[in-house]
Design a protein around this motif. Structure first.
Motif, PDB file in Angstrom:
ATOM      1  N   VAL A   1       6.400   1.788   6.558  1.00  0.00           N
ATOM      2  CA  VAL A   1       7.793   2.019   6.254  1.00  0.00           C
ATOM      3  C   VAL A   1       7.544   3.579   6.052  1.00  0.00           C
ATOM      4  CG1 VAL A   1       9.523   1.898   4.985  1.00  0.00           C
ATOM      5  CG2 VAL A   1       8.476  -0.252   5.614  1.00  0.00           C
ATOM      6  N   SER A   2       8.004   4.459   6.623  1.00  0.00           N
ATOM      7  CA  SER A   2       8.146   5.742   6.445  1.00  0.00           C
ATOM      8  C   SER A   2       9.395   6.317   6.019  1.00  0.00           C
ATOM      9  CB  SER A   2       7.836   6.671   7.806  1.00  0.00           C
ATOM     10  OG  SER A   2       6.475   6.328   8.496  1.00  0.00           O
ATOM     11  N   PHE A   3       9.265   6.987   4.738  1.00  0.00           N
ATOM     12  CA  PHE A   3      10.407   7.537   3.996  1.00  0.00           C
ATOM     13  C   PHE A   3      10.598   8.711   4.212  1.00  0.00           C
ATOM     14  CE2 PHE A   3       9.075   3.546   1.771  1.00  0.00           C
ATOM     15  CZ  PHE A   3      10.525   2.965   1.612  1.00  0.00           C
ATOM     16  N   LYS A   4      11.638   9.209   4.948  1.00  0.00           N
ATOM     17  CA  LYS A   4      12.241  10.528   5.260  1.00  0.00           C
ATOM     18  C   LYS A   4      13.313  11.098   4.303  1.00  0.00           C
ATOM     19  CE  LYS A   4       9.748  10.585   8.934  1.00  0.00           C
ATOM     20  NZ  LYS A   4       8.436  11.182   9.224  1.00  0.00           N
ATOM     21  N   ALA A   5      14.030  11.950   4.492  1.00  0.00           N
ATOM     22  CA  ALA A   5      15.024  12.381   3.604  1.00  0.00           C
ATOM     23  C   ALA A   5      15.873  11.235   3.479  1.00  0.00           C
ATOM     24  CB  ALA A   5      15.509  13.786   3.953  1.00  0.00           C
ATOM     25  N   PRO A   6      16.685  10.953   2.496  1.00  0.00           N
ATOM     26  CA  PRO A   6      17.348   9.871   2.360  1.00  0.00           C
ATOM     27  C   PRO A   6      18.622  10.168   3.145  1.00  0.00           C
ATOM     28  CG  PRO A   6      17.426  10.995   0.152  1.00  0.00           C
ATOM     29  CD  PRO A   6      16.359  11.494   1.082  1.00  0.00           C
ATOM     30  N   THR A   7      19.218   9.017   3.800  1.00  0.00           N
ATOM     31  CA  THR A   7      20.567   9.069   4.458  1.00  0.00           C
ATOM     32  C   THR A   7      21.665   9.105   3.541  1.00  0.00           C
ATOM     33  OG1 THR A   7      20.759   6.519   4.544  1.00  0.00           O
ATOM     34  CG2 THR A   7      19.460   7.835   6.366  1.00  0.00           C
ATOM     35  N   GLU A   8      22.854   9.268   4.129  1.00  0.00           N
ATOM     36  CA  GLU A   8      24.083   9.385   3.016  1.00  0.00           C
ATOM     37  C   GLU A   8      24.312   7.920   2.630  1.00  0.00           C
ATOM     38  OE1 GLU A   8      28.775  10.023   3.861  1.00  0.00           O
ATOM     39  OE2 GLU A   8      27.493  10.581   5.212  1.00  0.00           O
ATOM     40  N   LYS A   9      24.036   6.844   3.510  1.00  0.00           N
ATOM     41  CA  LYS A   9      24.080   5.373   2.891  1.00  0.00           C
ATOM     42  C   LYS A   9      23.282   5.105   1.632  1.00  0.00           C
ATOM     43  CE  LYS A   9      23.982   0.622   3.907  1.00  0.00           C
ATOM     44  NZ  LYS A   9      23.974  -0.349   5.227  1.00  0.00           N
ATOM     45  N   GLU A  10      22.020   5.605   1.871  1.00  0.00           N
ATOM     46  CA  GLU A  10      20.770   5.420   0.688  1.00  0.00           C
ATOM     47  C   GLU A  10      21.146   6.253  -0.562  1.00  0.00           C
ATOM     48  OE1 GLU A  10      17.104   4.660   3.777  1.00  0.00           O
ATOM     49  OE2 GLU A  10      17.481   6.835   3.027  1.00  0.00           O
TER      50      GLU A  10
ATOM     51  N   THR B   1       5.824 -12.700   1.512  1.00  0.00           N
ATOM     52  CA  THR B   1       4.299 -13.337   1.519  1.00  0.00           C
ATOM     53  C   THR B   1       3.657 -13.510   2.729  1.00  0.00           C
ATOM     54  OG1 THR B   1       5.582 -14.865  -0.185  1.00  0.00           O
ATOM     55  CG2 THR B   1       3.402 -15.599   0.575  1.00  0.00           C
ATOM     56  N   GLY B   2       2.266 -13.138   2.589  1.00  0.00           N
ATOM     57  CA  GLY B   2       1.565 -13.192   3.828  1.00  0.00           C
ATOM     58  C   GLY B   2       1.605 -11.767   4.328  1.00  0.00           C
ATOM     59  N   LYS B   3       2.116 -11.040   4.036  1.00  0.00           N
ATOM     60  CA  LYS B   3       2.393  -9.753   4.779  1.00  0.00           C
ATOM     61  C   LYS B   3       1.669  -8.402   4.048  1.00  0.00           C
ATOM     62  CE  LYS B   3       4.814 -11.342   8.101  1.00  0.00           C
ATOM     63  NZ  LYS B   3       6.019 -11.024   8.254  1.00  0.00           N
ATOM     64  N   ILE B   4       1.399  -7.373   4.714  1.00  0.00           N
ATOM     65  CA  ILE B   4       1.057  -6.172   4.151  1.00  0.00           C
ATOM     66  C   ILE B   4       2.131  -5.001   4.653  1.00  0.00           C
ATOM     67  CG2 ILE B   4      -0.524  -4.136   4.316  1.00  0.00           C
ATOM     68  CD1 ILE B   4      -2.906  -6.300   4.954  1.00  0.00           C
ATOM     69  N   VAL B   5       2.551  -4.351   3.651  1.00  0.00           N
ATOM     70  CA  VAL B   5       3.358  -3.148   4.240  1.00  0.00           C
ATOM     71  C   VAL B   5       2.916  -1.864   3.385  1.00  0.00           C
ATOM     72  CG1 VAL B   5       5.743  -2.064   3.575  1.00  0.00           C
ATOM     73  CG2 VAL B   5       5.565  -4.749   3.837  1.00  0.00           C
ATOM     74  N   ILE B   6       2.808  -0.878   4.296  1.00  0.00           N
ATOM     75  CA  ILE B   6       2.248   0.260   3.953  1.00  0.00           C
ATOM     76  C   ILE B   6       3.434   1.467   3.981  1.00  0.00           C
ATOM     77  CG2 ILE B   6       0.910   2.148   4.803  1.00  0.00           C
ATOM     78  CD1 ILE B   6      -0.431  -0.112   6.736  1.00  0.00           C
ATOM     79  N   PHE B   7       3.746   1.957   2.562  1.00  0.00           N
ATOM     80  CA  PHE B   7       4.437   3.004   2.482  1.00  0.00           C
ATOM     81  C   PHE B   7       4.036   4.322   2.823  1.00  0.00           C
ATOM     82  CE2 PHE B   7       7.504   0.774  -0.908  1.00  0.00           C
ATOM     83  CZ  PHE B   7       7.918   0.020   0.211  1.00  0.00           C
ATOM     84  N   ASN B   8       4.505   4.956   3.848  1.00  0.00           N
ATOM     85  CA  ASN B   8       4.288   6.433   4.204  1.00  0.00           C
ATOM     86  C   ASN B   8       4.976   7.150   3.483  1.00  0.00           C
ATOM     87  OD1 ASN B   8       3.733   8.821   5.443  1.00  0.00           O
ATOM     88  ND2 ASN B   8       3.291   7.962   7.448  1.00  0.00           N
TER      89      ASN B   8
ATOM     90  N   ILE C   1       0.944  -1.320  -0.004  1.00  0.00           N
ATOM     91  CA  ILE C   1       0.033   0.020  -0.149  1.00  0.00           C
ATOM     92  C   ILE C   1       0.817   1.246   0.004  1.00  0.00           C
ATOM     93  CG2 ILE C   1      -1.726   1.342   1.295  1.00  0.00           C
ATOM     94  CD1 ILE C   1      -2.470  -1.560   2.623  1.00  0.00           C
ATOM     95  N   VAL C   2       0.830   2.158  -0.924  1.00  0.00           N
ATOM     96  CA  VAL C   2       1.534   3.334  -0.946  1.00  0.00           C
ATOM     97  C   VAL C   2       0.488   4.651  -0.640  1.00  0.00           C
ATOM     98  CG1 VAL C   2       2.568   4.925  -2.609  1.00  0.00           C
ATOM     99  CG2 VAL C   2       3.153   2.564  -2.788  1.00  0.00           C
ATOM    100  N   ILE C   3       0.961   5.321   0.151  1.00  0.00           N
ATOM    101  CA  ILE C   3       0.222   6.612   0.490  1.00  0.00           C
ATOM    102  C   ILE C   3       1.065   7.691   0.318  1.00  0.00           C
ATOM    103  CG2 ILE C   3      -1.232   7.717   2.423  1.00  0.00           C
ATOM    104  CD1 ILE C   3      -1.629   5.116   3.694  1.00  0.00           C
ATOM    105  N   GLN C   4       0.506   8.738  -0.458  1.00  0.00           N
ATOM    106  CA  GLN C   4       1.266  10.048  -0.775  1.00  0.00           C
ATOM    107  C   GLN C   4       0.236  10.879  -0.436  1.00  0.00           C
ATOM    108  OE1 GLN C   4       5.040   8.779  -2.139  1.00  0.00           O
ATOM    109  NE2 GLN C   4       4.364  10.885  -1.803  1.00  0.00           N
ATOM    110  N   ALA C   5       0.761  12.304  -0.162  1.00  0.00           N
ATOM    111  CA  ALA C   5      -0.003  13.451   0.050  1.00  0.00           C
ATOM    112  C   ALA C   5       0.788  14.711   0.356  1.00  0.00           C
ATOM    113  CB  ALA C   5      -1.091  13.205   1.449  1.00  0.00           C
ATOM    114  N   ILE C   6       0.065  15.887   0.177  1.00  0.00           N
ATOM    115  CA  ILE C   6       0.804  16.825   0.389  1.00  0.00           C
ATOM    116  C   ILE C   6       0.737  17.058   2.150  1.00  0.00           C
ATOM    117  CG2 ILE C   6      -1.428  18.365   0.783  1.00  0.00           C
ATOM    118  CD1 ILE C   6       1.653  19.498  -1.103  1.00  0.00           C
ATOM    119  N   ASP C   7       1.811  18.041   2.658  1.00  0.00           N
ATOM    120  CA  ASP C   7       1.867  18.033   3.867  1.00  0.00           C
ATOM    121  C   ASP C   7       0.382  18.245   4.426  1.00  0.00           C
ATOM    122  OD1 ASP C   7       4.699  17.787   3.967  1.00  0.00           O
ATOM    123  OD2 ASP C   7       4.881  19.849   3.449  1.00  0.00           O
TER     124      ASP C   7
END
Length: 275
Positions: A97-106, A122-129, A68-74
């Protein structure tokens, strides 16, 4: 498995190649209930219960996976949607999983590296914030990389999602759509209410000044990356209760469409008596 949907939500789906003007979509829409909040909120417990049942079935069957991908303005309501829609769902089978500003490694890897390693098993739900789409939204609006770089990423992301789909991941994507006036009220409430002040970020005001640029970026994203295998839905999100109902119904429809069943039990269980 089939069931009667309580809400007609297909009108919020963006068809492949469809041109979208967000100004033409009412962020305060609550058509099903004519704006009757009490009737809408009364429906939510039944949807929550059904979503819990389907998530448990997904986990038990262990054949499918849902991204599940969730996008929005602030202030668009990403956190609130996750909190309310997934109330009571078994945390063993759901990851946010919340994606902030990427780290140096990323930043030392390709931009999809940090995303791919969080896709569901398999068997899981992942939500991307927020998600991989930040790399064609924020980087475009803030001129982080040249157009020649971010413009190629629509194709990259479509191919990435096609690969996930081909490998058994069901993908559903939500753009939470609020008005500029609603954003102003939500930002102001963060200033006015002491228990919300920690959420206020002056950087949000910088992004607010780029509202038109973000809307144009969202519209291109919807037009170029809503596909049969990874559809976008534009969710009217001014009314939080209606937003939660629509997202819940879409997820129920999506999971029910997987035609899942509990695994058959081992033979001989009828003869077992626990003493």
């Amino acid at each position: 498995m089939s069931e009667q949907a309580l809400l007609d939500v297909e009108r919020y789906r963006v068809q492949p190649g469809q041109l979208i003007r967000l100004d033409d979509i009412d962020p305060a829409d609550a058509t099903t209930f004519d704006g009757r909040k009490r009737d809408g909120r009364a429906l939510l417990p039944s949807l929550t219960e059904r979503l819990q049942e389907l998530q448990a079935l997904l986990y038990a069957e262990n054949k499918h996976k849902l991204l599940i991908v969730i996008q929005a303005i602030d202030t668009g309501g990403k956190d609130g949607t996750i909190r309310h829609v997934f109330t009571g769902v078994n945390p063993q089978g759901v990851e946010v999983v919340s994606f902030k500003a990427p780290t140096e490694k990323e930043l030392s890897h390709d931009y999809l590296w940090r995303v791919h390693r969080h896709t569901p098993a398999t068997g899981k739900i992942v939500i991307f914030n927020r998600s991989q789409y930040e790399d064609i939204l924020a980087v475009r609006v803030r001129n982080v990389v040249p157009r020649a770089v971010w413009e190629k990423r629509y194709g990259h992301i479509n191919d990435f999602e096609r690969m996930l789909s081909d490998e058994g991941t069901t993908i559903v994507k939500f753009l939470l759509h609020i008005s500029r006036e609603e954003q102003a009220e939500r930002l102001q409430s963060r200033l006015d209410e002491p228990h919300k002040r920690w959420k206020f970020d002056k950087g949000d005001l910088e992004d607010r000044a780029l509202w038109l640029q973000y809307m144009a970026a969202f519209e291109d994203m919807l037009h170029k990356t809503s596909t049969d295998y990874a559809p976008w839905y534009v969710i009217p999100a001014n009314r939080k209760w209606y937003r939660n109902l629509v997202v819940s119904q879409i997820l129920i429809n999506t999971l029910a469409g997987l035609d899942m069943a509990y695994p058959a039990p081992p033979d001989g269980l009828d003869e077992i008596v626990i003493e």
